[in-house]
Design an enzyme around this catalytic site. Structure first.
Site, PDB file in Angstrom:
ATOM      1  N   LYS A 107       0.855  -1.184   0.000  1.00 15.15           N
ATOM      2  CA  LYS A 107       0.000   0.000   0.000  1.00 15.15           C
ATOM      3  C   LYS A 107       0.890   1.232   0.000  1.00 15.15           C
ATOM      4  O   LYS A 107       1.920   1.271   0.690  1.00 15.15           O
ATOM      5  CB  LYS A 107      -0.895  -0.031   1.239  1.00 15.15           C
ATOM      6  CG  LYS A 107      -1.909   1.091   1.352  1.00 15.15           C
ATOM      7  CD  LYS A 107      -2.767   0.864   2.600  1.00 15.15           C
ATOM      8  CE  LYS A 107      -3.803   1.951   2.814  1.00 15.15           C
ATOM      9  NZ  LYS A 107      -4.627   1.693   4.016  1.00 15.15           N
ATOM     10  N   SER A 188      -9.359   1.683   3.282  1.00 16.89           N
ATOM     11  CA  SER A 188      -8.524   2.482   2.407  1.00 16.89           C
ATOM     12  C   SER A 188      -7.538   1.677   1.564  1.00 16.89           C
ATOM     13  O   SER A 188      -6.954   2.201   0.616  1.00 16.89           O
ATOM     14  CB  SER A 188      -7.740   3.501   3.239  1.00 16.89           C
ATOM     15  OG  SER A 188      -6.880   2.864   4.168  1.00 16.89           O
ATOM     16  N   SER A 212      -9.838  -0.772   7.159  1.00 14.65           N
ATOM     17  CA  SER A 212      -9.105  -0.469   5.918  1.00 14.65           C
ATOM     18  C   SER A 212      -8.384  -1.649   5.301  1.00 14.65           C
ATOM     19  O   SER A 212      -7.907  -1.559   4.166  1.00 14.65           O
ATOM     20  CB  SER A 212      -8.124   0.684   6.151  1.00 14.65           C
ATOM     21  OG  SER A 212      -8.820   1.897   6.246  1.00 14.65           O
TER      22      SER A 212
END
Length: 535
Positions: A107, A188, A212
């Site tokens: 990420k 996210s 997330s």
């Protein structure tokens, strides 16, 4: 679109076949597990370099063209060289473990010393090339993983606006769900979930403060684990809150998630929250057994019952599968709506205070080329940069900037109240019912992206384990009209090994995961298309 996908698949297959060692074997599916990839490399029918080339070809064809998933922000320029080095080690008889030569994504709020920027999706951090490997990245590469690049996300890990569009960043655009391109990939860790689901990488690392990892894993039909806070280092990860932040693996199988967690778990002197990690970490892969559900007492938690009847129906089928595998299911009652609202309110206020302190500390450590060195400067940057706010604002930033310090008595009370309430709620459900884990549907099917009205989720199970710091595993349990829906398993602190074992047994009993079809919308499915236009 489907012609382009066929071309993409052909490119990927050609890349594998062209670089595979003799004797030749049928090319691996882009959805092959890490275990299957490892077996093929051990057999000499494929190489790490070939796997990386295949992923790069598929990224070019599917992520950057074709359906254009926008799941990846940057590629590691050294990925092929790293793969060749690992192939040479294998040839010389040195094998680092189950991740040796396996391609993974990070990420884009996790630093890596590969020349790529760590942006959190923001133009303000486009020059944030730190030259630092986060300890979890060093652990991954020491274990033999090949870092493919950085995955797109919800900007600033979805902590900028209460009306944000999940999976959107100013740098990477909107991540699209590979099962239905008009639907959310959630956030996210949207890019991590979508990329793994689409077969662009074998695994990815996401991060979670509240939902997330688990939400994008669920809406993209992959396995996601939010570990106990303190099991995995957060050093050199763009922060929200030390109280709740944690990286976690996202993969297509439970075994691959276990292998990744085994690599990244452990104490880090720079992160005091991880001081107990070495005591609690385990070989999670070795602990997986297909009969782990036999005799296991599991609490059935129906916090979102009635919000999605189709999801409820799939969940009932999952409960049948759990019983057939030997689990003893016990109905449990969760906190009422008033209690959950109070927890959410205290969490929200505490996070805004923690975010300001953590982000200011992080920004102060960035390279000199990064000009936004405080939250106030970041707010000013966004105000002047039109590309940052075409869809939603930055009211969370503005509220955080006005928040009191972390020594404020009101803050300390709210954080303590939220933590105490969630741990008490989970402990009570587990202990009063003599169960070792709780099970429920992770969330409903992915909703349609709506930049006008914002997100309309059906609720999730993430808040209790997120605020308490307890682990939360999500894995596929079925689908609703081709959209994946996942099962959540929640346990007490440091129970990752048991949750993964239970999840593995369920996975082996059901094989519920389906590959995406990259449909423009669910209405393109034959049963709906015929109903839409019967003539």
């Amino acid at each position: 679109m489907f012609r382009k996908l066929a071309v993409a698949a052909a490119l990927a297959a050609t890349a594998v076949a062209a670089h595979a060692a003799q004797p030749k074997a049928p090319p691996l599916s882009p959805f092959a597990s890490g275990a299957d990839q490892q077996a093929a490399m051990t057999a000499g029918t494929v190489t790490s370099e070939a796997l990386v080339r295949a992923d790069l070809a598929r990224i070019a064809a599917i992520d950057k063209a074709g359906p254009r998933l926008n799941s990846i922000i940057a590629l590691n320029p050294h990925a092929l060289a790293d793969a060749r080095k690992l192939d040479a080690e294998r040839k010389a008889g040195h094998l680092r473990g189950p991740l040796h030569g396996i391609p993974v994504l990070l990420k884009d709020n996790i630093e890596s010393a590969d020349g790529t920027a760590t942006t959190a999706g923001s133009l303000a951090l486009k020059d944030n090339v730190t030259g630092r490997d986060a300890p979890i990245v060093k652990r991954l590469t020491d274990a033999g993983a090949v870092i493919l690049g950085k995955a797109n996300l919800s900007e600033w890990a979805n902590f900028r606006s209460t009306r944000s569009v999940s999976g959107w960043t100013a740098i990477g655009g909107l991540v699209r769900n590979p099962y239905s391109l008009d639907r959310t990939a959630c956030g996210s860790s949207a890019g991590s979930g979508a990329a793994v689901a689409a077969g662009l990488a074998t695994g990815a690392i996401g991060t979670e403060t509240d939902g997330s990892v688990t939400c994008p894993a669920a809406t993209n039909g992959v396995v996601g684990l939010k570990p106990t806070v303190g099991l995995v280092s957060r050093t050199y990860v763009v922060p929200i809150s030390a109280e709740q932040d944690t990286p976690g693996p996202m993969t297509r199988t439970v075994a691959d998630a276990a292998a990744m967690l085994s690599a990244i778990a452990g104490s880090d002197p720079a992160d005091p929250w991880t001081k107990e990690a070495d005591t609690h970490k385990a070989d999670y892969l070795a602990g997986l057994k297909p009969d782990a559900l036999r005799g296991a007492r599991i609490g059935v938690l129906r916090m979102t019952a009635g919000r999605s009847p189709q999801t409820d129906a799939v969940f009932e089928q999952a409960l049948v599968a759990l019983r057939k595998a030997g689990a003893v299911l016990v109905e449990v009652k969760g906190p009422d709506e008033a209690a959950m609202n109070a927890i959410a309110a205290n969490e929200s206020e505490a996070l805004r205070i923690e975010f300001k302190a953590a982000l200011n500390t992080y920004l102060a450590s960035t390279p000199a080329k990064v000009k936004t060195r405080s939250l106030d400067q970041l707010i000013a940057f966004n105000t002047k940069e039109p590309r940052e706010m075409p869809l939603f604002g930055q009211e969370i930033f503005e509220q955080s900037a006005k928040a009191p310090s972390m020594i404020d008595e009101g803050y300390l009370q709210k954080r303590a109240a939220a933590r105490t309430a969630t741990r008490a709620a989970l402990d009570k459900m587990l202990q009063d019912n003599n169960v070792e884990a709780l099970v429920g549907p992770s969330t409903g099917p992915a909703f349609i992206v709506d930049p006008v009205n914002g997100a309309r989720g059906l609720g999730s199970y993430s808040t209790l384990p997120a605020v308490s710091g307890y682990p939360h595993l999500t894995l596929p349990m079925g689908n609703v009209s081709g959209l994946p829906v996942n099962l959540s398993l929640i346990g007490p602190a440091w129970s990752e090994a048991r949750l993964l074992a239970l999840g593995y047994a369920f996975e082996q009993a059901t094989h519920a995961r389906i590959d995406p079809q990259f449909l423009p919308n669910v209405g393109a499915r034959p049963e709906f298309a015929k109903a839409y236009d019967p003539h």
